[in-house]
Scaffold this motif. Structure first.
Motif, PDB file in Angstrom:
ATOM      1  N   LYS A  86       0.830  -1.205   0.000  1.00  0.00           N
ATOM      2  CA  LYS A  86       0.000   0.000   0.000  1.00  0.00           C
ATOM      3  C   LYS A  86       0.866   1.256   0.000  1.00  0.00           C
ATOM      4  CE  LYS A  86      -3.880  -2.115   2.430  1.00  0.00           C
ATOM      5  NZ  LYS A  86      -4.620  -2.172   3.697  1.00  0.00           N
ATOM      6  N   ILE A  87       1.940   1.230   0.773  1.00  0.00           N
ATOM      7  CA  ILE A  87       2.837   2.393   0.811  1.00  0.00           C
ATOM      8  C   ILE A  87       3.471   2.615  -0.560  1.00  0.00           C
ATOM      9  CG2 ILE A  87       5.003   3.254   1.800  1.00  0.00           C
ATOM     10  CD1 ILE A  87       4.180   1.843   4.425  1.00  0.00           C
ATOM     11  N   TRP A  88       3.902   1.554  -1.223  1.00  0.00           N
ATOM     12  CA  TRP A  88       4.498   1.689  -2.538  1.00  0.00           C
ATOM     13  C   TRP A  88       3.489   2.203  -3.570  1.00  0.00           C
ATOM     14  CZ3 TRP A  88       9.248   2.299  -3.933  1.00  0.00           C
ATOM     15  CH2 TRP A  88      10.284   1.778  -3.170  1.00  0.00           C
ATOM     16  N   LYS A  89       2.251   1.754  -3.460  1.00  0.00           N
ATOM     17  CA  LYS A  89       1.224   2.249  -4.394  1.00  0.00           C
ATOM     18  C   LYS A  89       0.980   3.738  -4.217  1.00  0.00           C
ATOM     19  CE  LYS A  89      -1.342  -2.031  -5.120  1.00  0.00           C
ATOM     20  NZ  LYS A  89      -2.613  -2.747  -4.901  1.00  0.00           N
ATOM     21  N   LYS A  90       0.992   4.219  -2.957  1.00  0.00           N
ATOM     22  CA  LYS A  90       0.815   5.639  -2.691  1.00  0.00           C
ATOM     23  C   LYS A  90       1.984   6.453  -3.227  1.00  0.00           C
ATOM     24  CE  LYS A  90      -2.099   5.240   1.410  1.00  0.00           C
ATOM     25  NZ  LYS A  90      -2.213   5.474   2.857  1.00  0.00           N
ATOM     26  N   ILE A  91       3.178   5.908  -3.119  1.00  0.00           N
ATOM     27  CA  ILE A  91       4.368   6.629  -3.601  1.00  0.00           C
ATOM     28  C   ILE A  91       4.357   6.697  -5.126  1.00  0.00           C
ATOM     29  CG2 ILE A  91       6.901   6.478  -3.782  1.00  0.00           C
ATOM     30  CD1 ILE A  91       6.917   5.314  -0.958  1.00  0.00           C
ATOM     31  N   LYS A  92       3.931   5.648  -5.821  1.00  0.00           N
ATOM     32  CA  LYS A  92       3.935   5.617  -7.276  1.00  0.00           C
ATOM     33  C   LYS A  92       2.893   6.556  -7.873  1.00  0.00           C
ATOM     34  CE  LYS A  92       5.937   1.061  -7.888  1.00  0.00           C
ATOM     35  NZ  LYS A  92       5.776  -0.286  -8.405  1.00  0.00           N
ATOM     36  N   LYS A  93       1.828   6.870  -7.140  1.00  0.00           N
ATOM     37  CA  LYS A  93       0.789   7.744  -7.663  1.00  0.00           C
ATOM     38  C   LYS A  93       1.266   9.127  -7.669  1.00  0.00           C
ATOM     39  CE  LYS A  93      -3.220   5.074  -6.390  1.00  0.00           C
ATOM     40  NZ  LYS A  93      -4.442   5.029  -5.630  1.00  0.00           N
TER      41      LYS A  93
END
Length: 93
Positions: A86-93
């Motif tokens: 979830k943290i990685w998905k937030k960073i990629k957005k």
């Protein structure tokens, strides 16, 4: 310690007294519980000859394997953690 005379007592604890051959002085006293402790200490330090060398190759190899196991467990947790995804998905957005 060696050579030594051994005096064995007929009792449940299997008591043995070691006397120096050279000067007749009492060297040590050993009993059944001490033998168990000595065996367990030998397996703990992985020194099967002298039982007092904590810097042997067997202990180093097992320590390294234990460290690799722990680090690979942390890596597996990091890769498979839903929170980290979830943290990685937030960073990629």
């Amino acid at each position: 310690m060696l050579p030594a005379y051994v005096i064995s007592y007929q009792e449940p604890n299997n008591l043995k007294v070691y006397i120096s051959v050279n000067d007749g002085k009492l060297q040590t006293i050993r009993h059944r519980d001490w033998r168990w402790f000595d065996f367990l200490w030998m397996t703990h330090t992985m020194d099967y000859e002298g039982r007092d060398n904590m810097n042997n190759i067997v202990l180093r190899v097992f320590s390294l394997l234990g460290l690799i196991t722990v680090l690979s467990g942390f890596l597996l947790w990091y890769i498979s953690s839903p929170t980290i995804r979830k943290i990685w998905k937030k960073i990629k957005k």
